[in-house]
Scaffold this active site. Sequence first.
Site, PDB file in Angstrom:
ATOM      1  N   THR A 133       0.805  -1.220   0.000  1.00 32.08           N
ATOM      2  CA  THR A 133       0.000   0.000   0.000  1.00 32.08           C
ATOM      3  C   THR A 133       0.839   1.272   0.000  1.00 32.08           C
ATOM      4  OG1 THR A 133      -1.400   1.339   1.451  1.00 32.08           O
ATOM      5  CG2 THR A 133      -0.173  -0.401   2.517  1.00 32.08           C
ATOM      6  N   GLU A 135       0.249   3.600   1.838  1.00 28.64           N
ATOM      7  CA  GLU A 135       0.379   4.013   3.240  1.00 28.64           C
ATOM      8  C   GLU A 135       1.793   3.771   3.758  1.00 28.64           C
ATOM      9  OE1 GLU A 135      -1.844   5.242   5.904  1.00 28.64           O
ATOM     10  OE2 GLU A 135      -2.729   6.058   4.094  1.00 28.64           O
ATOM     11  N   TYR A 157      -1.615   0.069  10.982  1.00 29.67           N
ATOM     12  CA  TYR A 157      -1.911  -0.603   9.703  1.00 29.67           C
ATOM     13  C   TYR A 157      -0.682  -0.567   8.794  1.00 29.67           C
ATOM     14  CZ  TYR A 157      -3.673  -0.944   4.880  1.00 29.67           C
ATOM     15  OH  TYR A 157      -3.860  -1.259   3.554  1.00 29.67           O
ATOM     16  N   LYS A 161       1.723  -3.551   7.414  1.00 29.77           N
ATOM     17  CA  LYS A 161       1.912  -3.748   5.974  1.00 29.77           C
ATOM     18  C   LYS A 161       3.397  -3.671   5.587  1.00 29.77           C
ATOM     19  CE  LYS A 161      -2.212  -4.320   3.994  1.00 29.77           C
ATOM     20  NZ  LYS A 161      -2.540  -5.352   2.989  1.00 29.77           N
TER      21      LYS A 161
HETATM   22  P1  NAP Z   1     -11.544  -4.476   2.034  1.00 30.72           P
HETATM   23  O1  NAP Z   1     -12.699  -4.139   1.136  1.00 30.72           O
HETATM   24  O2  NAP Z   1     -11.532  -3.985   3.426  1.00 30.72           O
HETATM   25  O3  NAP Z   1     -11.453  -6.077   2.052  1.00 30.72           O
HETATM   26  C1  NAP Z   1     -10.636  -6.743   2.960  1.00 30.72           C
HETATM   27  C2  NAP Z   1     -10.910  -8.225   2.862  1.00 30.72           C
HETATM   28  O4  NAP Z   1     -10.109  -8.898   3.840  1.00 30.72           O
HETATM   29  C3  NAP Z   1     -12.359  -8.625   3.179  1.00 30.72           C
HETATM   30  O5  NAP Z   1     -12.713  -9.713   2.368  1.00 30.72           O
HETATM   31  C4  NAP Z   1     -12.278  -9.060   4.634  1.00 30.72           C
HETATM   32  O6  NAP Z   1     -13.278  -9.955   5.001  1.00 30.72           O
HETATM   33  C5  NAP Z   1     -10.942  -9.765   4.608  1.00 30.72           C
HETATM   34  N1  NAP Z   1     -10.346  -9.942   5.929  1.00 30.72           N
HETATM   35  C6  NAP Z   1     -10.130  -9.005   6.891  1.00 30.72           C
HETATM   36  N2  NAP Z   1      -9.540  -9.554   7.959  1.00 30.72           N
HETATM   37  C7  NAP Z   1      -9.399 -10.883   7.672  1.00 30.72           C
HETATM   38  C8  NAP Z   1      -8.894 -11.988   8.390  1.00 30.72           C
HETATM   39  N3  NAP Z   1      -8.391 -11.864   9.631  1.00 30.72           N
HETATM   40  N4  NAP Z   1      -8.904 -13.195   7.790  1.00 30.72           N
HETATM   41  C9  NAP Z   1      -9.430 -13.347   6.539  1.00 30.72           C
HETATM   42  N5  NAP Z   1      -9.937 -12.342   5.828  1.00 30.72           N
HETATM   43  C10 NAP Z   1      -9.919 -11.122   6.383  1.00 30.72           C
HETATM   44  O7  NAP Z   1     -10.175  -4.034   1.369  1.00 30.72           O
HETATM   45  P2  NAP Z   1      -9.844  -3.690  -0.168  1.00 30.72           P
HETATM   46  O8  NAP Z   1     -10.032  -2.240  -0.373  1.00 30.72           O
HETATM   47  O9  NAP Z   1     -10.518  -4.681  -1.044  1.00 30.72           O
HETATM   48  O10 NAP Z   1      -8.269  -3.928  -0.176  1.00 30.72           O
HETATM   49  C11 NAP Z   1      -7.716  -5.208  -0.487  1.00 30.72           C
HETATM   50  C12 NAP Z   1      -6.298  -5.270   0.051  1.00 30.72           C
HETATM   51  O11 NAP Z   1      -5.519  -4.244  -0.554  1.00 30.72           O
HETATM   52  C13 NAP Z   1      -6.161  -5.064   1.540  1.00 30.72           C
HETATM   53  O12 NAP Z   1      -5.092  -5.855   1.980  1.00 30.72           O
HETATM   54  C14 NAP Z   1      -5.793  -3.588   1.672  1.00 30.72           C
HETATM   55  O13 NAP Z   1      -5.076  -3.381   2.864  1.00 30.72           O
HETATM   56  C15 NAP Z   1      -4.938  -3.406   0.445  1.00 30.72           C
HETATM   57  N6  NAP Z   1      -4.929  -2.074  -0.153  1.00 30.72           N
HETATM   58  C16 NAP Z   1      -6.085  -1.432  -0.451  1.00 30.72           C
HETATM   59  C17 NAP Z   1      -6.053  -0.190  -1.074  1.00 30.72           C
HETATM   60  C18 NAP Z   1      -7.312   0.547  -1.442  1.00 30.72           C
HETATM   61  O14 NAP Z   1      -7.231   1.762  -1.687  1.00 30.72           O
HETATM   62  N7  NAP Z   1      -8.455  -0.106  -1.523  1.00 30.72           N
HETATM   63  C19 NAP Z   1      -4.815   0.388  -1.394  1.00 30.72           C
HETATM   64  C20 NAP Z   1      -3.651  -0.311  -1.094  1.00 30.72           C
HETATM   65  C21 NAP Z   1      -3.722  -1.545  -0.493  1.00 30.72           C
HETATM   66  P3  NAP Z   1     -14.751  -9.454   5.492  1.00 30.72           P
HETATM   67  O15 NAP Z   1     -15.504  -9.160   4.217  1.00 30.72           O
HETATM   68  O16 NAP Z   1     -15.245 -10.608   6.254  1.00 30.72           O
HETATM   69  O17 NAP Z   1     -14.521  -8.221   6.312  1.00 30.72           O
HETATM   70  O1  G4F Z   2     -10.602   6.805   2.850  1.00 28.39           O
HETATM   71  P1  G4F Z   2      -9.604   6.680   3.935  1.00 28.39           P
HETATM   72  O2  G4F Z   2     -10.048   6.056   5.210  1.00 28.39           O
HETATM   73  O3  G4F Z   2      -8.375   5.915   3.291  1.00 28.39           O
HETATM   74  P2  G4F Z   2      -6.817   5.834   3.699  1.00 28.39           P
HETATM   75  O4  G4F Z   2      -6.593   6.118   5.112  1.00 28.39           O
HETATM   76  O5  G4F Z   2      -6.069   6.634   2.704  1.00 28.39           O
HETATM   77  O6  G4F Z   2      -6.529   4.271   3.480  1.00 28.39           O
HETATM   78  C1  G4F Z   2      -6.996   3.584   2.324  1.00 28.39           C
HETATM   79  O7  G4F Z   2      -6.035   3.676   1.302  1.00 28.39           O
HETATM   80  C2  G4F Z   2      -4.779   3.033   1.612  1.00 28.39           C
HETATM   81  C3  G4F Z   2      -3.873   3.242   0.399  1.00 28.39           C
HETATM   82  O8  G4F Z   2      -3.205   4.475   0.528  1.00 28.39           O
HETATM   83  C4  G4F Z   2      -5.031   1.563   1.875  1.00 28.39           C
HETATM   84  F1  G4F Z   2      -3.848   0.940   2.138  1.00 28.39           F
HETATM   85  C5  G4F Z   2      -5.974   1.403   3.043  1.00 28.39           C
HETATM   86  O9  G4F Z   2      -6.263   0.018   3.213  1.00 28.39           O
HETATM   87  C6  G4F Z   2      -7.276   2.142   2.723  1.00 28.39           C
HETATM   88  O10 G4F Z   2      -7.898   1.474   1.641  1.00 28.39           O
HETATM   89  O11 G4F Z   2      -9.024   8.124   4.291  1.00 28.39           O
HETATM   90  C7  G4F Z   2      -8.484   8.956   3.296  1.00 28.39           C
HETATM   91  C8  G4F Z   2      -8.211  10.328   3.891  1.00 28.39           C
HETATM   92  C9  G4F Z   2      -7.428  10.338   5.198  1.00 28.39           C
HETATM   93  O12 G4F Z   2      -6.461  11.347   5.151  1.00 28.39           O
HETATM   94  C10 G4F Z   2      -8.455  10.657   6.252  1.00 28.39           C
HETATM   95  O13 G4F Z   2      -7.935  11.356   7.393  1.00 28.39           O
HETATM   96  O14 G4F Z   2      -9.474  10.920   4.201  1.00 28.39           O
HETATM   97  C11 G4F Z   2      -9.391  11.559   5.465  1.00 28.39           C
HETATM   98  N1  G4F Z   2     -10.735  11.653   6.023  1.00 28.39           N
HETATM   99  C12 G4F Z   2     -11.380  12.837   6.280  1.00 28.39           C
HETATM  100  N2  G4F Z   2     -12.577  12.571   6.816  1.00 28.39           N
HETATM  101  C13 G4F Z   2     -11.533  10.651   6.376  1.00 28.39           C
HETATM  102  C14 G4F Z   2     -12.700  11.220   6.880  1.00 28.39           C
HETATM  103  N3  G4F Z   2     -11.375   9.310   6.300  1.00 28.39           N
HETATM  104  C15 G4F Z   2     -12.404   8.522   6.720  1.00 28.39           C
HETATM  105  N4  G4F Z   2     -12.281   7.173   6.616  1.00 28.39           N
HETATM  106  N5  G4F Z   2     -13.557   9.068   7.245  1.00 28.39           N
HETATM  107  C16 G4F Z   2     -13.751  10.403   7.359  1.00 28.39           C
HETATM  108  O15 G4F Z   2     -14.795  10.871   7.825  1.00 28.39           O
END
Ligand code: NAP
Ligand code: G4F
Length: 383
Positions: A133, A135, A157, A161
């Site tokens: 990520t 992050e 987190y 990671k």
């Molecule tokens: P997400 O929607 O939160 O999905 C996470 C998945 O992991 C869900 O299927 C969840 O199951 C499962 N999970 C959580 N804890 C678990 C555990 N202990 N054992 C087995 N399964 C578990 O996340 P996403 O946005 O699809 O992201 C996919 C991956 O990419 C994650 O690893 C995230 O950290 C990483 N990532 C995401 C982003 C982004 O912007 N979306 C960017 C960079 C990296 P449940 O459905 O049961 O909760």
């Molecule tokens: O949408 P966020 O919660 O995503 P964040 O923290 O960037 O993390 C996501 O992206 C990562 C990749 O860079 C993944 F690794 C991670 O698993 C996840 O998918 O927050 C984005 C930004 C932050 O700066 C937060 O402080 O939005 C700001 N924010 C402002 N108001 C908020 C809110 N975030 C959330 N969740 N809720 C708010 O009300």
Amino acid sequence: MSKVALITGITGQDGAYLAEYLIKKGYIVHGIKRRSSLFNTERIDHLYQDPHIENRNLILHYGDMTDSLNLTRIIGEIQPDEVYNLAAMSHVKVSFDSPEYTANADGIGVLRLLEAIRLLNLTKKTRFYQASTSELYGLVQEIPQKETTPFYPRSPYAVAKLYGYWITVNYREAYDMHASNGILFNHESPLRGETFVTRKITRAIARIAMGMQQKIFLGNLSAKRDWGHAKDYVRAMHAILQQDEPSDYVIATGITTTIRDFLIMSFAEIGVTLDFQGEGVNETALLNNIDEKVFNKKVGEAFLANFKQRIGEQLVGIDPVYFRPTEVELLIGDATKAQTRLNWKPEYDLPALIEDMMQYDIKLMKRESYLKDGGYSVLNYFE
Ligand code: NAP
Ligand code: G4F
């Protein structure tokens, strides 16, 4: 022979898009889902096949990233060609509340999978993708961030990671495994979890426009993110595992936007402008103007009269509960390596992403309130 893939986190946003993508490519897809007291497969229900059907291309297994024996058994039974480790406690803010669990699932969980592949003598057969990520860059040391930019994680987190990233590199180097990291910047979609900021915003705007919610409270509006569409990003995951050599790749759009601008653009999608006032925790946004033609087309004429009465009222407020103890203020990625080696580039830009999310949430809210397009007015329905 079809390739066999195992996706951990198949019930999440990326898992759902990736499963669909791989099935279309002819894969047999196995997924790990957690046991839950409620159904938790909504995102992949359209792909679900009854276990009594022969030659299924989607097979689900109960499991958990904190359970080594379970993960090892599943990998031993399936003997996958490709493992996509997408499972994680993926919410940055929540990781401050559950740091130990996050370390276990997001950090040690990666080791459990890699070690299972090694112990089962699958290192030559099974390719491994780790969902790393942006992050990891946290307090950024370079703008834009690329594969060589030093990491500086800013949350439990991100620290978990970081372990996942390096243990993947270590297993690649120590055991000659085809193990790679995709360092993905934020990617969103209509399937995004409802508590991430983009989906929180698009969902709330749909509800506010239909009179189902008065206002939305957010945290830091000045943080900047490089947002892409999850549909584009799962293509990159697959491409990474098709390379002859394993490696680590930044996947990003190269454009960064504040949360405030995302909010403005999402309201603009339904023809609404905001009037921002105040600063910091006192910042607020009032309903300024409605382009009625756009609103009627995107939301529906039935909702206009009610919403017009709210001009001048507060729609957005700040609640410090959403601030993070340590924030990541700026992310912007340089995906040149992915563009060059994987021939990857995103199809969606931010306006197209917002349009997709807004359209979906408006449709969803209409369904939730049992209102048909152009049907009853909100007030009539709720009176
Ligand atoms: P997400 O929607 O939160 O999905 C996470 C998945 O992991 C869900 O299927 C969840 O199951 C499962 N999970 C959580 N804890 C678990 C555990 N202990 N054992 C087995 N399964 C578990 O996340 P996403 O946005 O699809 O992201 C996919 C991956 O990419 C994650 O690893 C995230 O950290 C990483 N990532 C995401 C982003 C982004 O912007 N979306 C960017 C960079 C990296 P449940 O459905 O049961 O909760
Ligand atoms: O949408 P966020 O919660 O995503 P964040 O923290 O960037 O993390 C996501 O992206 C990562 C990749 O860079 C993944 F690794 C991670 O698993 C996840 O998918 O927050 C984005 C930004 C932050 O700066 C937060 O402080 O939005 C700001 N924010 C402002 N108001 C908020 C809110 N975030 C959330 N969740 N809720 C708010 O009300």
